[in-house]
Design an enzyme around this catalytic site. Structure first.
Site, PDB file in Angstrom:
ATOM      1  CB  SER A 135      -3.418   3.533  16.951  1.00 10.66           C
ATOM      2  OG  SER A 135      -2.876   3.149  18.202  1.00 10.66           O
TER       3      SER A 135
ATOM      4  CE1 TYR B 297       1.298   1.614  14.565  1.00 14.30           C
ATOM      5  CE2 TYR B 297       0.649   2.587  16.653  1.00 14.30           C
ATOM      6  CZ  TYR B 297       0.388   1.741  15.602  1.00 14.30           C
ATOM      7  OH  TYR B 297      -0.782   1.013  15.588  1.00 14.30           O
TER       8      TYR B 297
ATOM      9  CB  VAL C 258      -0.991   0.028   1.179  1.00 18.61           C
ATOM     10  CG1 VAL C 258      -1.977  -1.132   1.093  1.00 18.61           C
ATOM     11  CG2 VAL C 258      -0.272   0.043   2.527  1.00 18.61           C
TER      12      VAL C 258
ATOM     13  CB  ALA D 194       4.076  11.079  13.850  1.00 20.59           C
ATOM     14  CB  SER D 195       2.184   7.033  10.966  1.00 26.22           C
ATOM     15  OG  SER D 195       1.965   5.952  11.862  1.00 26.22           O
ATOM     16  CE  LYS D 196      -1.699   2.934  12.829  1.00 27.28           C
ATOM     17  NZ  LYS D 196      -2.531   2.259  11.806  1.00 27.28           N
TER      18      LYS D 196
END
Length: 257
Positions: A138, A151, A61, A153-155
């Site tokens: 999350s 992680y 993805v 930051a990405s969520k």
């Protein structure tokens, strides 16, 4: 009246569909009557056997062209897409921000954030009115978590994208929501380095355990079904009560410190 939460003949694309939350969701959707297309980097054929049917398209993805091809193939075979579940995700290890590299951030953003962007961008041309998109964010997307900066930051970004897409796609009656779980009993959750995180959650979560993938899949089903036609632009915690406050065991432990 038809069956509640039926997905009969609905076309559902599930990224990260060969394991964990994605696989549990695919099984549930299949049982509810949906036509399933799972996308992942591997293990697809074995997953289809567990699901009991469906199609598999090997997809990374983080590579936009592969997601575009996934949606094109689905559109050509089924004519349209009714449901997209952006479930593919990674966590590139546990590290303090001061020890995290830009590469750590880019890996997490490439899959967790851009995977969602690519999915929304390339599915919606094939999505009919009344469609639904569910993104897996999350609890780390609504709060800070030590040693999980990339992680986290990405969520957080996934939740912002979810709300923006809900605004942009509302005129087409396409709903976009996000789910925010604590740790879930999947291979990713048991990766090396996460032992302390699990210990904290088992103490701090009032139910004193981590989630099961089937429990997350149940909420995904709820949000994807036409029964829930007015739930839109939300980021819903599935956290065993973690966001409600300190559990009694955690309170007692801290009070003795």
């Amino acid at each position: 009246m038809g069956d509640f939460f039926s997905l009969e003949d609905r076309v559902a694309v599930i990224t990260g569909g060969s394991s964990g939350i994605g696989l549990s969701t695919a099984k549930r959707f299949h049982q509810a009557g949906a036509k399933i297309i799972i996308a992942s980097r591997g293990r697809g054929q074995k997953a289809l056997q567990e699901i009991g049917g469906g199609d598999y398209v090997k997809t990374d993805v983080s590579v936009e062209s592969q997601v575009e091809e996934l949606m094109e193939m689905t559109g050509k075979k089924y004519g349209e897409i009714d449901i997209l579940v952006n479930c593919a995700g990674i966590n590139e290890g546990y590290n303090a921000l001061s020890n995290s590299s830009s590469k750590d951030f880019m890996r997490n953003f490439g899959v967790n954030t851009m995977g969602v962007v690519h999915g929304i961008k390339h599915s919606t041309p094939y999505m009919r009115r009344g469609g639904a998109i569910v993104n897996i964010a999350s609890v780390a997307g609504v709060s800070g978590v030590p040693n999980l900066g990339p992680y986290v930051a990405s969520k957080w970004a996934v939740i912002g994208i979810t709300k923006t897409a809900a605004l942009e796609l509302g005129e087409r009656n396409i709903r976009v929501n996000a789910i925010c779980p604590t740790s879930v009993d999947t291979p990713m959750a048991h990766a090396r380095g996460g032992e302390r995180q699990h210990a904290v959650e088992r103490l701090a979560v009032p139910l004193q355990r981590i989630a099961r993938p089937e429990e997350i899949a149940a909420l995904i089903h709820f949000l994807a079904a036409p029964d829930c036609g007015f739930v839109n632009g939300q980021a819903i915690n599935v956290d065993g009560g973690f966001s409600a406050g300190l559990s009694i065991p955690a309170f007692n432990t801290l009070s003795k410190a």
